[in-house]
Scaffold this active site. Sequence first.
Site, PDB file in Angstrom:
ATOM      1  N   ARG A 129       7.500   6.616  -5.911  1.00  0.00           N
ATOM      2  CA  ARG A 129       7.251   7.380  -7.130  1.00  0.00           C
ATOM      3  C   ARG A 129       8.566   7.853  -7.740  1.00  0.00           C
ATOM      4  O   ARG A 129       9.452   8.303  -7.021  1.00  0.00           O
ATOM      5  CB  ARG A 129       6.368   8.594  -6.823  1.00  0.00           C
ATOM      6  CG  ARG A 129       4.985   8.204  -6.325  1.00  0.00           C
ATOM      7  CD  ARG A 129       4.120   9.418  -6.082  1.00  0.00           C
ATOM      8  NE  ARG A 129       2.836   9.018  -5.526  1.00  0.00           N
ATOM      9  CZ  ARG A 129       2.158   9.703  -4.627  1.00  0.00           C
ATOM     10  NH1 ARG A 129       2.642  10.848  -4.181  1.00  0.00           N
ATOM     11  NH2 ARG A 129       1.004   9.270  -4.188  1.00  0.00           N
ATOM     12  N   GLU A 135       1.908  11.239  18.714  1.00  0.00           N
ATOM     13  CA  GLU A 135       1.098  10.028  18.564  1.00  0.00           C
ATOM     14  C   GLU A 135       1.927   8.794  18.922  1.00  0.00           C
ATOM     15  O   GLU A 135       3.009   8.573  18.380  1.00  0.00           O
ATOM     16  CB  GLU A 135       0.627   9.944  17.112  1.00  0.00           C
ATOM     17  CG  GLU A 135      -0.523   9.000  16.872  1.00  0.00           C
ATOM     18  CD  GLU A 135      -1.129   9.206  15.487  1.00  0.00           C
ATOM     19  OE1 GLU A 135      -1.098   8.241  14.700  1.00  0.00           O
ATOM     20  OE2 GLU A 135      -1.611  10.316  15.185  1.00  0.00           O
ATOM     21  N   ASP A 141     -10.727   2.815   5.121  1.00  0.00           N
ATOM     22  CA  ASP A 141     -10.719   4.266   5.016  1.00  0.00           C
ATOM     23  C   ASP A 141     -12.162   4.772   5.047  1.00  0.00           C
ATOM     24  O   ASP A 141     -13.117   4.023   4.831  1.00  0.00           O
ATOM     25  CB  ASP A 141     -10.039   4.698   3.713  1.00  0.00           C
ATOM     26  CG  ASP A 141      -8.523   4.562   3.780  1.00  0.00           C
ATOM     27  OD1 ASP A 141      -7.972   4.711   4.883  1.00  0.00           O
ATOM     28  OD2 ASP A 141      -7.902   4.300   2.738  1.00  0.00           O
ATOM     29  N   TYR A 161      -9.321  -2.990   8.266  1.00  0.00           N
ATOM     30  CA  TYR A 161      -8.947  -1.582   8.226  1.00  0.00           C
ATOM     31  C   TYR A 161      -9.655  -0.946   7.039  1.00  0.00           C
ATOM     32  O   TYR A 161      -9.484  -1.374   5.895  1.00  0.00           O
ATOM     33  CB  TYR A 161      -7.438  -1.397   8.092  1.00  0.00           C
ATOM     34  CG  TYR A 161      -7.092   0.073   8.046  1.00  0.00           C
ATOM     35  CD1 TYR A 161      -7.057   0.815   9.218  1.00  0.00           C
ATOM     36  CD2 TYR A 161      -6.901   0.732   6.837  1.00  0.00           C
ATOM     37  CE1 TYR A 161      -6.803   2.177   9.192  1.00  0.00           C
ATOM     38  CE2 TYR A 161      -6.645   2.091   6.800  1.00  0.00           C
ATOM     39  CZ  TYR A 161      -6.604   2.801   7.978  1.00  0.00           C
ATOM     40  OH  TYR A 161      -6.368   4.149   7.948  1.00  0.00           O
ATOM     41  N   ARG A 184       4.635  10.030  15.135  1.00  0.00           N
ATOM     42  CA  ARG A 184       4.510  11.268  14.361  1.00  0.00           C
ATOM     43  C   ARG A 184       3.990  12.388  15.241  1.00  0.00           C
ATOM     44  O   ARG A 184       3.463  12.146  16.336  1.00  0.00           O
ATOM     45  CB  ARG A 184       3.583  11.080  13.158  1.00  0.00           C
ATOM     46  CG  ARG A 184       2.144  10.681  13.502  1.00  0.00           C
ATOM     47  CD  ARG A 184       1.344  10.456  12.219  1.00  0.00           C
ATOM     48  NE  ARG A 184      -0.045  10.115  12.506  1.00  0.00           N
ATOM     49  CZ  ARG A 184      -0.978   9.934  11.579  1.00  0.00           C
ATOM     50  NH1 ARG A 184      -0.669  10.060  10.295  1.00  0.00           N
ATOM     51  NH2 ARG A 184      -2.223   9.629  11.904  1.00  0.00           N
ATOM     52  N   ARG A 224       0.821  -1.210   0.000  1.00  0.00           N
ATOM     53  CA  ARG A 224       0.000   0.000   0.000  1.00  0.00           C
ATOM     54  C   ARG A 224       0.865   1.275   0.000  1.00  0.00           C
ATOM     55  O   ARG A 224       0.332   2.370  -0.105  1.00  0.00           O
ATOM     56  CB  ARG A 224      -0.917   0.021   1.225  1.00  0.00           C
ATOM     57  CG  ARG A 224      -1.940  -1.105   1.257  1.00  0.00           C
ATOM     58  CD  ARG A 224      -3.047  -0.797   2.258  1.00  0.00           C
ATOM     59  NE  ARG A 224      -2.571  -0.783   3.619  1.00  0.00           N
ATOM     60  CZ  ARG A 224      -2.602  -1.814   4.448  1.00  0.00           C
ATOM     61  NH1 ARG A 224      -3.087  -2.964   4.033  1.00  0.00           N
ATOM     62  NH2 ARG A 224      -2.171  -1.722   5.680  1.00  0.00           N
ATOM     63  N   ARG A 240      -4.353  -2.498  17.535  1.00  0.00           N
ATOM     64  CA  ARG A 240      -3.476  -1.451  18.036  1.00  0.00           C
ATOM     65  C   ARG A 240      -4.354  -0.275  18.428  1.00  0.00           C
ATOM     66  O   ARG A 240      -5.397  -0.020  17.819  1.00  0.00           O
ATOM     67  CB  ARG A 240      -2.484  -1.002  16.972  1.00  0.00           C
ATOM     68  CG  ARG A 240      -1.548  -2.092  16.506  1.00  0.00           C
ATOM     69  CD  ARG A 240      -0.597  -2.566  17.590  1.00  0.00           C
ATOM     70  NE  ARG A 240       0.486  -1.604  17.830  1.00  0.00           N
ATOM     71  CZ  ARG A 240       1.407  -1.757  18.773  1.00  0.00           C
ATOM     72  NH1 ARG A 240       1.365  -2.787  19.596  1.00  0.00           N
ATOM     73  NH2 ARG A 240       2.369  -0.863  18.912  1.00  0.00           N
TER      74      ARG A 240
END
Length: 384
Positions: A177, A300, A350, A348, A279, A173, A249
């Site tokens: 690039r 976090e 989105d 999971y 982060r 995922r 988690r």
Amino acid sequence: MTKNIAIVGAGFSGAVIANQLAAAGHKVTIFESRPHIAGNCHSERDAETGVMVHVYGPHIFHTDNERAWEFVNRYAEFKPYVNRVKAITNKQVFTLPINLLTINQFFGKTLRPKEAQEFLAELGDKTIEDPQTFEDQALRFVGRELYEAFFKTYTVKQWGLQPSELPASILKRLPVRFNYDDNYFNHKYQGMPAEGYTALVENILKVDNVTVHLNTRFDPAQKSEYDHVFYSGPIDAWFGHVEGRLPYRTLDFEMFRDTGDYQGNAVVNYCDDEQPYTRITEHKHFSPWEQHEGTVLYKEFSRQCGEDDIPYYPIRMARDKEQLERYVKLAQNEPNVTFVGRLGTYRYLDMDVTINEALITSDKFLETANGNGKMPAFVIDPLA
């Protein structure tokens, strides 16, 4: 014929299903255990700074799904927003996802796209022909140096597992690039609701025939009072954890405030082990159309989810799938209950996928309510 429907959870799954079924004339009662709607997408203005804060961590709407995008835009004004992530490793700041700038900066080169592809191909471990683990996948495609700088330690902090223990599919995922595009997501539609996600969900729920009970738990024994129940809580909790607790988690947030601009970007990942957090997010950058002198930030931290914690990410290791299979079998024998959403299907998801699946689930229920078949326990197969 009007049905009496119970929905457990006022996140996107519950709100969208409530919206669709109530609009079709059914009576809907929502039970939400928390003191607010919108689930983990809940947002609210910080009283001290006026910044719109993503209370349970940042949520950025991105999708290629036309139906989901059209649906959310019906209930909120969406402002353009592009997620650009920075990463700190080896005491330097880089751009994610790994792109041409990242590669050139990291290796001190000025490679063109084709040259960078050839360069990474040389770095990759060609002895790994069929990557099975996260570590294998990274070593095969980006080589050891980029893997150790950006993925290895960050993964341990995020998942609590060594990359050699995680499936290769997790890394698939994460794109690489060979141009200078630093847009974290590669979707047609990207944006943020101008007044936050809670206002969006509130508008979705402004339909006749919908009643919302906050701070109210739903007991599975109550299901006999309703024609059908849509359950978006943890699937194992519905069955009293008879097959054990499915592993998740969870996240802890250390909130702090500052003035001006603290880090110059919404999201900065910390990829090495100099800091225990994964982060820092600076929330006013998620609403760049607003101006605030003060700023609100979250450090976090990720850890194993305990009994009293909010579950965020299903781990879904191979051993968990066997446990999930047993819960799926129990669910399929549970009459008049449909399990939905991230927790109900232990996947999971989105936001756009959650919304689209809720719309599909609503379509299915309205079809069966008209006498066309039976409503299944899962409209989307959680084992697929």
